[in-house]
Design a protein around this motif. Structure first.
Motif, PDB file in Angstrom:
ATOM      1  N   SER A 137       0.824  -1.209   0.000  1.00  0.00           N
ATOM      2  CA  SER A 137       0.000   0.000   0.000  1.00  0.00           C
ATOM      3  C   SER A 137       0.857   1.258   0.000  1.00  0.00           C
ATOM      4  N   ASN A 138       2.070   1.160   0.520  1.00  0.00           N
ATOM      5  CA  ASN A 138       2.974   2.316   0.587  1.00  0.00           C
ATOM      6  C   ASN A 138       3.855   2.438  -0.648  1.00  0.00           C
ATOM      7  N   ASN A 139       4.129   1.316  -1.321  1.00  0.00           N
ATOM      8  CA  ASN A 139       5.101   1.322  -2.425  1.00  0.00           C
ATOM      9  C   ASN A 139       4.551   0.797  -3.742  1.00  0.00           C
ATOM     10  N   GLY A 140       3.244   0.541  -3.806  1.00  0.00           N
ATOM     11  CA  GLY A 140       2.663  -0.120  -4.973  1.00  0.00           C
ATOM     12  C   GLY A 140       2.931   0.570  -6.294  1.00  0.00           C
ATOM     13  N   SER A 141       3.010   1.907  -6.277  1.00  0.00           N
ATOM     14  CA  SER A 141       3.218   2.631  -7.530  1.00  0.00           C
ATOM     15  C   SER A 141       4.592   2.377  -8.137  1.00  0.00           C
ATOM     16  N   GLN A 142       5.518   1.846  -7.336  1.00  0.00           N
ATOM     17  CA  GLN A 142       6.876   1.593  -7.819  1.00  0.00           C
ATOM     18  C   GLN A 142       7.096   0.124  -8.183  1.00  0.00           C
TER      19      GLN A 142
END
Length: 420
Positions: free
Chosen positions: A103-108
């Motif tokens: 949820s904190n790093n999903g965009s990467q």
């Protein structure tokens, strides 16, 4: 007062012989999972207490090692409750931290994301053989894939790893679906709001048998007709993929047919593709206690150990607790400590271990002679031999016995010039 030599209860010191087995198993698991395209990540061992107590961890939430606030945040004099004292805890598994991580790093991250985690977790449990308060878990998870390909890949990867690590031990994969559990209960007349208790009792099947399950359900106040119908349905249901499809027809008024069709498809594909020998069967009594499971669940039992050695399932709602948007997720965890217990009981031998040689040097060796010995050791190391260079003890027999426990099979004694 003398300091305490023994570890804290439930924790333990690991001696070199076992550490070598642990490293071997860890490398085998990592190599296998990376071969299936899983990417290793790492999450902190400490999590926010709000995350750990979010009613997703089942009984594990009763076993959290909680951490006091630090510095000025900790005020014992004004504290009125636990919330004033605690703001963190040691993780009790790797799944919840993965959900927070994504949820904190999903965009990467690439999608679907195939995660590999290996690390320590902590539970304030009752220690016993193969169960400790600090232990290692090895997890693989696939996030963002709602299809049955996720379950198929997870089962194939885990069974391949177990086959490589424990080739002498047969093992069995049991599989079920939480939707099938629910459908069977509804079909038999149980109310949806009471199902958690029904499943808690059903989960005792391997310990108390069908008669014990019936007795506990009746004692809990459930109707005789529902209990008898439930027991009869459990007893007549088979364990292969065709039995799963037949069950789907029985439950078609209370459950979508694609649930059982999907499970049968997973079973047939795994058996068709798997290169490791193992048994795979549908178990309508398999529950798995974690409340975050939403669909397929699986568990592995192995010859030589009384409990399960691996388990997992689909948890499509957990990441949405962090992001507000649900994300398909499915994972499988190997009980690392239980596998180590099995291997150590078998003698702790490591297949294909390279040659291990010990150079034992008498005290007082002159520098020129010592240099020659060290160059000899370096040459052997370049050729792939593991060479330990150590000072010779007075009790050489005991020294060699101890090194033998660490896998050293060849010993070369070096004495000062003129001595034999």
């Amino acid at each position: 007062m003398a300091l305490k030599k023994k570890p804290v209860t439930g924790m333990r010191d690991i001696l070199p012989a076992e550490m070598q087995v642990r490293e071997y198993v860890m490398n085998q698991i990592r190599d296998t999972y990376q071969g299936f395209g899983f990417t290793q990540i790492e999450t902190p061992c400490v999590e926010h207490i709000e995350n750990l107590t979010s009613k997703q961890g089942g009984d594990n939430e009763k076993l959290i090692f909680k951490i006091l606030k630090r510095g000025e945040k900790l005020n014992l004099e004004t504290a009125q409750g636990e919330g004033d004292l605690v703001d963190g805890g040691l993780r009790y598994d790797l799944t919840l931290p993965l959900a927070r991580y994504f949820s904190n790093n999903g965009s990467q991250l690439s999608m679907p994301f195939k995660a590999l985690q290996m690390g320590s977790v902590w539970r304030a449990d009752h220690p016993q053989k193969g169960r400790f308060r600090q232990f290692t878990q090895c997890d693989i998870d696939i996030l963002g894939d709602e299809t049955s390909m996720a379950e198929i890949e997870l089962i194939l990867a885990t069974t391949t790893a177990l086959g490589r690590i424990c080739p002498k031990n047969g093992f069995t994969v049991r599989i079920n679906d939480r939707e099938i559990l629910k459908g069977m209960a509804l079909y038999c007349g149980f109310q949806e709001e009471t199902m958690d208790q029904v499943f808690i009792i059903l989960d005792k099947m391997d310990k108390i048998g069908i008669d014990g399950v019936k007795a506990e359900l009746l004692q809990a106040g459930y109707g005789q007709d529902s209990v008898e119908k439930y027991a009869a349905l459990l007893e007549k249901t088979g364990h292969d993929s065709e039995s799963v499809r037949a069950l789907g027809k029985t439950l078609e008024d209370v459950m979508p047919k694609d649930v059982t069709e999907n499970l049968a498809y997973i079973m047939e594909t795994v058996l068709d593709v798997a290169e490791t020998e193992f048994s795979l069967y549908f178990d309508p009594t398999l529950v798995r206690g974690m409340s975050y499971y939403t669909g397929t669940i699986f568990e592995v039992s192995m010859e030589g150990f009384g409990g399960s050695v691996a388990g997992g399932g689909r948890y499509d709602k957990m990441i949405g607790k962090f992001t507000g948007k649900d994300m398909p997720a499915c994972g499988f965890s190997i009980g690392f400590e239980r596998i180590i217990t099995i291997l150590m009981d078998q003698g702790g031998a490591i297949p294909g271990e390279r040659q291990k040689k010990a150079y034992l040097i008498e005290k007082g060796m002159d520098s020129a002679r010592l240099g020659d010995i060290m160059r000899q050791a370096m040459a052997e190391r370049r050729n792939g031999v593991q060479v330990l260079v150590s000072q010779m003890n007075k009790n050489k027999k005991f020294q060699k016995e101890q090194l033998g426990k660490e896998g050293y099979t060849e010993f070369v004694n070096f004495y000062r010039e003129g001595l034999k």
